[in-house]
Every structure is written in structure tokens, then in C-alpha cells.
Enzyme design. Structure first.
Site, mmCIF file in Angstrom:
data_model
loop_
_atom_site.group_PDB
_atom_site.id
_atom_site.type_symbol
_atom_site.label_atom_id
_atom_site.label_comp_id
_atom_site.label_asym_id
_atom_site.label_seq_id
_atom_site.Cartn_x
_atom_site.Cartn_y
_atom_site.Cartn_z
ATOM 1 N NE ARG A 1 -17.356 -5.288 13.956
ATOM 2 C CZ ARG A 1 -17.526 -4.565 12.854
ATOM 3 N NH1 ARG A 1 -16.520 -3.974 12.289
ATOM 4 N NH2 ARG A 1 -18.719 -4.466 12.324
ATOM 5 C CB CYS B 1 -18.528 -4.684 5.614
ATOM 6 S SG CYS B 1 -17.611 -3.225 6.158
ATOM 7 C CB CYS C 1 -15.452 -6.963 6.779
ATOM 8 S SG CYS C 1 -16.737 -6.854 8.006
ATOM 9 C CB CYS D 1 -1.292 3.960 8.115
ATOM 10 S SG CYS D 1 -2.336 4.589 6.785
ATOM 11 C CB CYS E 1 -0.844 -0.093 8.296
ATOM 12 S SG CYS E 1 -1.632 -1.352 7.261
ATOM 13 C CB CYS F 1 -18.265 0.199 9.327
ATOM 14 S SG CYS F 1 -17.120 -0.611 10.456
ATOM 15 C CB CYS G 1 -0.908 -0.011 1.233
ATOM 16 S SG CYS G 1 -1.990 1.422 1.296
HETATM 17 N N1 SAM Z 1 -6.571 0.733 3.109
HETATM 18 C C1 SAM Z 1 -7.854 1.034 3.589
HETATM 19 C C2 SAM Z 1 -7.874 2.121 4.633
HETATM 20 O O1 SAM Z 1 -6.877 2.326 5.289
HETATM 21 O O2 SAM Z 1 -8.914 2.738 4.784
HETATM 22 C C3 SAM Z 1 -8.582 -0.190 4.136
HETATM 23 C C4 SAM Z 1 -7.805 -1.243 4.912
HETATM 24 S S1 SAM Z 1 -7.026 -0.707 6.417
HETATM 25 C C5 SAM Z 1 -5.982 -2.059 6.838
HETATM 26 C C6 SAM Z 1 -8.378 -0.735 7.571
HETATM 27 C C7 SAM Z 1 -8.131 -0.311 8.985
HETATM 28 O O3 SAM Z 1 -7.396 -1.303 9.680
HETATM 29 C C8 SAM Z 1 -7.338 0.948 9.241
HETATM 30 O O4 SAM Z 1 -8.088 2.102 9.088
HETATM 31 C C9 SAM Z 1 -6.942 0.772 10.693
HETATM 32 O O5 SAM Z 1 -7.908 1.353 11.539
HETATM 33 C C10 SAM Z 1 -6.955 -0.749 10.885
HETATM 34 N N2 SAM Z 1 -5.607 -1.239 11.196
HETATM 35 C C11 SAM Z 1 -4.581 -1.389 10.335
HETATM 36 N N3 SAM Z 1 -3.483 -1.853 10.957
HETATM 37 C C12 SAM Z 1 -3.819 -2.004 12.250
HETATM 38 C C13 SAM Z 1 -3.105 -2.438 13.400
HETATM 39 N N4 SAM Z 1 -1.832 -2.801 13.333
HETATM 40 N N5 SAM Z 1 -3.758 -2.478 14.587
HETATM 41 C C14 SAM Z 1 -5.060 -2.116 14.661
HETATM 42 N N6 SAM Z 1 -5.783 -1.697 13.607
HETATM 43 C C15 SAM Z 1 -5.167 -1.632 12.417
HETATM 44 FE FE1 SF4 Z 2 -2.755 1.302 3.425
HETATM 45 FE FE2 SF4 Z 2 -2.684 0.127 5.782
HETATM 46 FE FE3 SF4 Z 2 -2.980 2.744 5.636
HETATM 47 FE FE4 SF4 Z 2 -4.998 1.120 4.830
HETATM 48 S S1 SF4 Z 2 -4.204 1.330 6.891
HETATM 49 S S2 SF4 Z 2 -4.210 2.957 3.785
HETATM 50 S S3 SF4 Z 2 -3.778 -0.595 4.018
HETATM 51 S S4 SF4 Z 2 -1.163 1.597 4.963
#
Ligand code: SAM
Ligand code: SF4
Ligand code: DTB
Length: 320
Positions: free
Chosen positions: A263, A131, A100, A60, A63, A191, A56
């Protein structure tokens, strides 16, 4: 069901006061509201599937799927429609009512969206709620998904507006809000929630819940995630959130958004049964169920069934 005031005018001081309440008073207040609105012994079950994994472009800092961090997550292209439907059918057999599908995208390309729409149609045909979480959506894309029959779109605001740029630099908090508006305007249930345990202050937790509760409509589902620390991500090694502070976050979410499904999301694998039980008492009434979240582990199914049995909880039926 007793009526309750649905407010969209919370102030940060009020929310901080909720966080500061004595633990017993806070949990009692949250539980009373919960009991007025829901059967307190039912928990809605959602199962997650990563339909496109890793690589990606966003940064973030929590992530494991960001291309910028070396986390060992293998990148995988968008899954075939049949394979996704097979997984959904398995989740249904296990008792999930919502499926989801998540993709590691900043935002979906129109060509990919067409393939995802086929997934939504196939999962719906199984009689499950659908979802998606695909990143930022434009107005037209939201409308297309609504037409396909999508039930929920997940798009987390993740933290307070003030804390946002400390964890993500490749997009702004306002862009998250814009997508939420596009999704709500298209008539899709939202959500949206966030993550705690990223080094934020209590005021940031309050600010995050305030932003959600003061939306034009409360999100139908509010996932509260405890950060899952993944080696290679910048947030790995940060001090873990105290379990009781996590429970407080659930309780305040329940009080502010009385009719939403709250949740208890990521982080359950590192949580004791007692902490989870307190979360259910405080108003959590939904979980992610199944051995995997997107890329990290979740409790095994039999472990969750044992917890449900110990607590006298049952799966909430899907109300068509
Ligand atoms: N890429 C899209 C986005 O960021 O909106 C969708 C997938 S992203 C993985 C969905 C959500 O997963 C993120 O907004 C975050 O809240 C959650 N998430 C990702 N990594 C995480 C982690 N290590 N611990 C807890 N929540 C996490
Ligand atoms: Fe990409 Fe992870 Fe951020 Fe979603 S949360 S935008 S998958 S880096
Ligand atoms: C949400 O709030 N939490 C889920 C779901 N919505 C998409 C994702 C949690 C991801 C945890 C890290 C991982 O497994 O990659």
C-alpha cells in the site's frame, strides 16, 4: 498466476543490493513480479477512520496523536457504533472495499474492545472487509477479534529494529513482533509496514522490509508510509525523503513480498502524480482513499479519481 518463490530467509546484504540496483533495473524487476501476481491496472481501496483520537500515552516521535506533543489534535473519545457504521457506508458508496478503524491507544481495554467488536460486525454486515489498528494485542484479545470476524489487523513495525529506539522509547520493537505473532496465530490477516523519511538510513529501510518478509507468513498488506510531518512532533522539519528513494522502497517491498498487497499509504498528499504513478509501476496496488487519513489530509476523492483515470487504473473489486 505464475508461481514465485516465497522466501523468508532474506539477508540484509541481499536486500541492500536490491536497494542499490540501477533504478531502471529495479523497477523492471519489481514490475515483472507485480504483473505475474496481479492485474497491474487494479488498485485496492481502503478508507481510514479514527475511532478514538489523540491523548495517546506513547511517544512515537512521528505521531500527532501522542499526548506528549502539542500538535493541536483535539482528543475525542471512542466513537459510537452507529456513527462508525454510517462512515463505513459512505466509504463503500465512494468505492472503498476495506474499512480501517484506528484508535490512539497503547493497547485496548477489554471494555472498549467489546464496543469495537460491534463496529466490526456492523461494517462486515455492509459487505466490506474490516481492519483495525488499536495498538498492542494479547493472545486472548486477538482470538476474540477473530471470532468477531475481523479480516485484518494493522500493526506497523515502523522501522528497523536498530532504528526503533530512536523514534519510540515507550515500547520495544520485540513487543510489536509479539503482537504480530498473536494476531497471526489467531488466524487474522496481518497488515504491517512502516514509515520512511524519519531520518533512517537505507540499511534501516532494508532492515524494516527484512523483518516483515522474514515473518513466518508475509503480511497480507504492507503499508509503506512517507512521514507526514506534523508541527509539534519531534520529527517535524526533518529532511524529506527523496521521491525516487521512496519509489525504490516500494519496489523492494514488491520483490520481497510478491503476493502481498503493497500500500502506497500516508504522504500521498505531498506527492506528485508522477511519483505516485512510479509507485504503481513499482508494485504498489493499494491506497488509502478519502480526504482524511487519521488526523491529517489525504488527496481529495475527485483528485484520486482523476489520477486513476489518467493512469487507466480501476478499483480492485472485493473478492468474497
Ligand atoms: N496506536 C496504534 C499503533 O500505533 O499501533 C494504532 C494507530 S497508529 C496512528 C497507526 C500507524 O500510523 C503507526 O504505526 C504509524 O505507522 C502510522 N503513522 C502515525 N503517524 C504518522 C505520520 N505522521 N506519518 C506517517 N505515518 C504515521
Ligand atoms: Fe499512539 Fe500514535 Fe504511537 Fe499509535 S502511533 S501508539 S497513536 S503515539
Ligand atoms: C498505516 O500504515 N498508515 C495509516 C494506517 N496504517 C493506520 C495511518 C497514517 C496516519 C498518518 C497520520 C495521521 O493522519 O494522523
Amino acid at each position: 498466476m505464475k508461481s514465485v518463490a516465497i522466501r523468508h530467509d532474506w539477508t540484509i546484504d541481499e536486500v541492500e543490493k536490491l536497494f542499490d540496483m540501477s533504478f531502471n533495473d529495479l523497477l523492471f524487476k519489481a514490475h515483472c513480479i507485480h504483473r505475474q501476481q496481479f492485474n497491474p491496472n487494479e488498485v485496492q481501496i481502503s478508507t481510514l477512520l479514527s475511532i478514538k483520537t489523540g491523548a495517546c500515552p506513547e511517544d512515537c516521535s512521528y505521531c500527532p496523536q501522542s499526548v506528549r506533543y502539542d500538535t493541536g489534535v483535539e482528543k475525542e473519545p471512542l466513537m459510537a457504533v452507529d456513527a462508525v457504521i454510517e462512515q463505513a457506508s459512505r466509504a463503500k458508496e465512494q468505492g472503498a472495499t476495506r474499512f480501517c478503524m484506528g484508535a490512539a491507544w497503547r493497547s485496548p481495554k477489554d471494555k472498549d474492545l467489546d464496543q469495537v467488536i460491534q463496529m466490526v460486525e456492523g461494517v462486515k454486515a455492509l459487505g466490506m472487509e474490516t481492519c483495525l489498528t488499536l495498538g498492542m494485542l494479547k493472545k486472548e484479545q486477538s482470538e476474540k477479534l477473530k471470532e468477531a470476524g475481523l479480516d485484518y489487523y494493522n500493526h506497523n513495525i515502523d522501522s528497523s529494529e536498530e532504528f526503533y529506539d530512536k523514534i519510540i522509547t515507550t515500547r520495544k520493537f520485540d513487543q510489536r513482533m509479539d503482537t504480530l505473532k498473536n494476531v497471526q496465530d489467531a488466524g487474522i490477516n496481518v497488515c504491517s509496514g512502516g514509515i520512511v523519511g524519519m531520518g533512517e538510513s537505507v540499511r534501516d529501510r532494508a532492515g524494516m522490509l527484512l523483518a516483515l518478509a522474514n515473518l513466518e507468513q508475509h503480511p497480507g498488506s504492507v503499508p509503506i508510509n512517507a512521514l507526514v510531518q506534523v508541527k509539534g512532533t519531534p520529527l517535524h522539519g526533518i529532511e524529506k525523503i527523496d521521491d525516487l528513494a521512496f519509489v525504490r522502497t516500494i519496489a523492494v517491498a514488491r520483490i520481497m513480498m510478491p503476493k502481498s498487497m503493497v500500500r502506497l499509504s500516508a504522504g500521498r498528499n505531498e506527492m506528485s502524480d508522477s511519483t505516485q504513478a512510479m509507485c504503481f509501476f513499482a508494485g504498489a496496488n493499494s491506497i488509502f482513499y478519502g480526504e482524511k487519513l487519521l488526523t491529517t489530509s489525504n488527496p481529495e476523492e475527485n483528485k484520486d479519481m482523476a489520477l486513476f483515470s489518467k493512469l487507466g487504473l480501476s478499483a480492485m473489486p472485493h473478492r468474497h
